[in-house]
Design a protein around this motif. Structure first.
Motif, mmCIF file in Angstrom:
data_model
loop_
_atom_site.group_PDB
_atom_site.id
_atom_site.type_symbol
_atom_site.label_atom_id
_atom_site.label_comp_id
_atom_site.label_asym_id
_atom_site.label_seq_id
_atom_site.Cartn_x
_atom_site.Cartn_y
_atom_site.Cartn_z
ATOM 1 N N LEU A 138 0.671 -1.059 0.003
ATOM 2 C CA LEU A 138 0.037 -0.066 -0.151
ATOM 3 C C LEU A 138 0.828 1.122 -0.041
ATOM 4 C CD1 LEU A 138 -2.920 -0.945 2.375
ATOM 5 C CD2 LEU A 138 -2.925 -0.662 -0.118
ATOM 6 N N GLY A 139 2.067 1.099 0.750
ATOM 7 C CA GLY A 139 2.860 2.262 0.564
ATOM 8 C C GLY A 139 3.455 2.829 -0.609
ATOM 9 N N ALA A 140 3.885 1.646 -1.209
ATOM 10 C CA ALA A 140 4.383 1.768 -2.693
ATOM 11 C C ALA A 140 3.164 2.298 -3.601
ATOM 12 C CB ALA A 140 4.974 0.309 -3.112
ATOM 13 N N MET A 141 2.051 1.731 -3.623
ATOM 14 C CA MET A 141 0.766 2.119 -4.221
ATOM 15 C C MET A 141 0.685 3.709 -4.165
ATOM 16 S SD MET A 141 -1.897 -0.790 -4.006
ATOM 17 C CE MET A 141 -1.331 -2.457 -3.884
ATOM 18 N N ILE A 142 0.774 4.248 -2.781
ATOM 19 C CA ILE A 142 0.578 5.694 -2.583
ATOM 20 C C ILE A 142 1.629 6.401 -3.440
ATOM 21 C CG2 ILE A 142 0.445 7.372 -0.862
ATOM 22 C CD1 ILE A 142 -0.751 5.202 1.059
ATOM 23 N N TYR A 143 2.718 5.991 -3.271
ATOM 24 C CA TYR A 143 4.078 6.736 -3.936
ATOM 25 C C TYR A 143 3.591 6.648 -5.533
ATOM 26 C CZ TYR A 143 7.376 7.037 -0.064
ATOM 27 O OH TYR A 143 8.150 7.402 0.968
ATOM 28 N N ASP A 144 3.334 5.517 -6.185
ATOM 29 C CA ASP A 144 3.019 5.518 -7.637
ATOM 30 C C ASP A 144 1.857 6.021 -7.879
ATOM 31 O OD1 ASP A 144 5.479 3.907 -8.083
ATOM 32 O OD2 ASP A 144 4.353 1.902 -7.810
ATOM 33 N N ALA A 145 0.911 6.332 -7.105
ATOM 34 C CA ALA A 145 -0.370 7.213 -7.348
ATOM 35 C C ALA A 145 0.053 8.563 -7.557
ATOM 36 C CB ALA A 145 -1.456 6.814 -6.300
ATOM 37 N N PHE A 170 8.468 -0.222 -15.755
ATOM 38 C CA PHE A 170 9.392 -0.644 -14.497
ATOM 39 C C PHE A 170 9.134 -2.169 -14.173
ATOM 40 C CE2 PHE A 170 8.588 4.348 -14.048
ATOM 41 C CZ PHE A 170 9.981 4.479 -13.902
ATOM 42 N N TRP A 171 8.227 -2.612 -14.402
ATOM 43 C CA TRP A 171 8.163 -4.147 -13.975
ATOM 44 C C TRP A 171 8.997 -4.882 -14.856
ATOM 45 C CZ3 TRP A 171 1.953 -4.267 -13.839
ATOM 46 C CH2 TRP A 171 1.571 -3.689 -12.781
ATOM 47 N N MET A 172 9.190 -4.749 -16.220
ATOM 48 C CA MET A 172 9.863 -5.476 -17.015
ATOM 49 C C MET A 172 11.296 -4.849 -16.855
ATOM 50 S SD MET A 172 7.193 -5.873 -20.208
ATOM 51 C CE MET A 172 8.191 -4.927 -21.264
ATOM 52 N N HIS A 173 11.803 -3.799 -16.352
ATOM 53 C CA HIS A 173 12.934 -3.393 -16.523
ATOM 54 C C HIS A 173 13.386 -3.263 -15.067
ATOM 55 C CE1 HIS A 173 11.682 -2.194 -20.589
ATOM 56 N NE2 HIS A 173 12.973 -2.468 -20.910
ATOM 57 N N GLY A 174 13.813 -4.202 -14.385
ATOM 58 C CA GLY A 174 14.247 -4.185 -12.871
ATOM 59 C C GLY A 174 13.418 -4.521 -12.009
ATOM 60 N N LEU A 208 8.926 3.291 -9.059
ATOM 61 C CA LEU A 208 9.725 4.138 -8.239
ATOM 62 C C LEU A 208 9.072 3.876 -6.754
ATOM 63 C CD1 LEU A 208 9.827 7.406 -10.568
ATOM 64 C CD2 LEU A 208 11.699 5.387 -10.041
ATOM 65 N N GLY A 209 7.924 3.753 -6.587
ATOM 66 C CA GLY A 209 7.303 3.516 -5.326
ATOM 67 C C GLY A 209 8.022 2.401 -4.951
ATOM 68 N N GLN A 252 10.554 0.878 -5.318
ATOM 69 C CA GLN A 252 12.135 1.145 -5.047
ATOM 70 C C GLN A 252 12.053 1.715 -3.634
ATOM 71 O OE1 GLN A 252 14.310 3.299 -7.926
ATOM 72 N NE2 GLN A 252 13.648 2.082 -9.406
ATOM 73 N N ALA A 253 11.242 2.748 -3.351
ATOM 74 C CA ALA A 253 11.171 3.444 -2.000
ATOM 75 C C ALA A 253 10.969 2.447 -0.974
ATOM 76 C CB ALA A 253 10.287 4.593 -2.001
ATOM 77 N N TRP A 254 10.228 1.491 -1.087
ATOM 78 C CA TRP A 254 9.872 0.560 -0.109
ATOM 79 C C TRP A 254 10.613 -0.872 -0.300
ATOM 80 C CZ3 TRP A 254 6.572 1.434 4.028
ATOM 81 C CH2 TRP A 254 5.882 2.515 4.064
ATOM 82 N N ARG A 255 11.472 -1.017 -1.046
ATOM 83 C CA ARG A 255 12.512 -2.181 -1.243
ATOM 84 C C ARG A 255 11.629 -3.217 -1.709
ATOM 85 N NH1 ARG A 255 13.934 -1.695 3.964
ATOM 86 N NH2 ARG A 255 13.863 -4.184 4.048
ATOM 87 N N LEU A 256 10.715 -3.134 -2.658
ATOM 88 C CA LEU A 256 9.921 -4.025 -3.081
ATOM 89 C C LEU A 256 10.190 -4.638 -4.510
ATOM 90 C CD1 LEU A 256 6.479 -3.190 -2.093
ATOM 91 C CD2 LEU A 256 7.743 -4.534 -0.982
ATOM 92 N N ARG A 257 10.111 -5.868 -4.960
ATOM 93 C CA ARG A 257 10.453 -6.322 -6.408
ATOM 94 C C ARG A 257 9.426 -7.180 -6.825
ATOM 95 N NH1 ARG A 257 15.962 -8.255 -7.044
ATOM 96 N NH2 ARG A 257 15.106 -10.204 -6.129
ATOM 97 N N VAL A 258 8.782 -7.142 -8.046
ATOM 98 C CA VAL A 258 8.085 -7.938 -8.648
ATOM 99 C C VAL A 258 8.762 -8.815 -9.648
ATOM 100 C CG1 VAL A 258 7.244 -6.723 -10.686
ATOM 101 C CG2 VAL A 258 5.742 -8.365 -9.996
ATOM 102 N N GLN A 259 8.509 -10.352 -9.528
ATOM 103 C CA GLN A 259 9.532 -11.375 -10.264
ATOM 104 C C GLN A 259 8.646 -12.465 -10.606
ATOM 105 O OE1 GLN A 259 12.711 -11.562 -7.196
ATOM 106 N NE2 GLN A 259 11.859 -13.481 -6.559
#
Length: 158
Positions: free
Chosen positions: A20-27, A70-74, A78-79, A81-88
């Motif tokens: 949710l934190g990352a979603m707020i940043y991305d929003a 962003f999902w396909m490149h890394g 940006l949100g 990254q701030a919360w140290r999350l990665r989709v894989q």
């Protein structure tokens, strides 16, 4: 041969709070992008606001492009990254275009269902959301970067 992410043994499934934190940043980032696209749209339309289906479709494509890039490149927006999350992928590789489309569309459905697709994380043993399940992906938390002392005596990040 496709590239594989490192540090797979040091990651763990992301919980609802971080997501949710990352979603707020991305929003907030998306809001700025939408404002820019709207400004360009009004400028191209001679100063008239136009809420046509073309404009809404353009916003939809810009939004998808933001996430898919962003999902396909890394694996991180940006949100994220701030919360140290990665989709894989489940085996630790970057996701492809098909998985990005599935994640994006099911994320929209998850929000339209009053966020139920994300509340699902609280009940799933592996902390997967509906977008994760539909796309065969997972969102993981990355470990903090450790500081180490270089030969020069200064602290540097890994």
């Amino acid at each position: 041969m496709s590239r594989r992410f490192t540090d797979l043994d040091n990651t763990w499934p992301a919980g609802l709070g971080r997501r949710l934190g990352a979603m707020i940043y991305d929003a907030l980032l998306l809001l700025a992008i939408w404002m820019l696209v709207g400004f360009i749209g009004v400028a191209l339309n001679g100063g008239e606001a136009n809420e046509s289906s073309w404009f809404r479709g353009g916003l939809f494509l810009v939004t998808f492009g933001f996430f898919a890039y962003f999902w396909m490149h890394g694996g991180m927006t940006l949100g994220m990254q701030a919360w140290r999350l990665r989709v894989q992928t489940v085996d630790g590789q970057p996701i492809g275009i098909g998985q990005s489309v599935a994640r994006f569309l099911v994320a929209g459905l998850s929000f339209m269902a009053c966020g139920l697709g994300y509340w699902w994380i609280l009940f799933d043993g592996e902390k997967r959301s509906w977008p994760d399940l539909a796309s065969g992906t997972r969102v993981v938390v990355l470990p903090k970067r450790r500081k180490r002392r270089a030969a020069t005596g200064k602290n540097v990040c890994d």
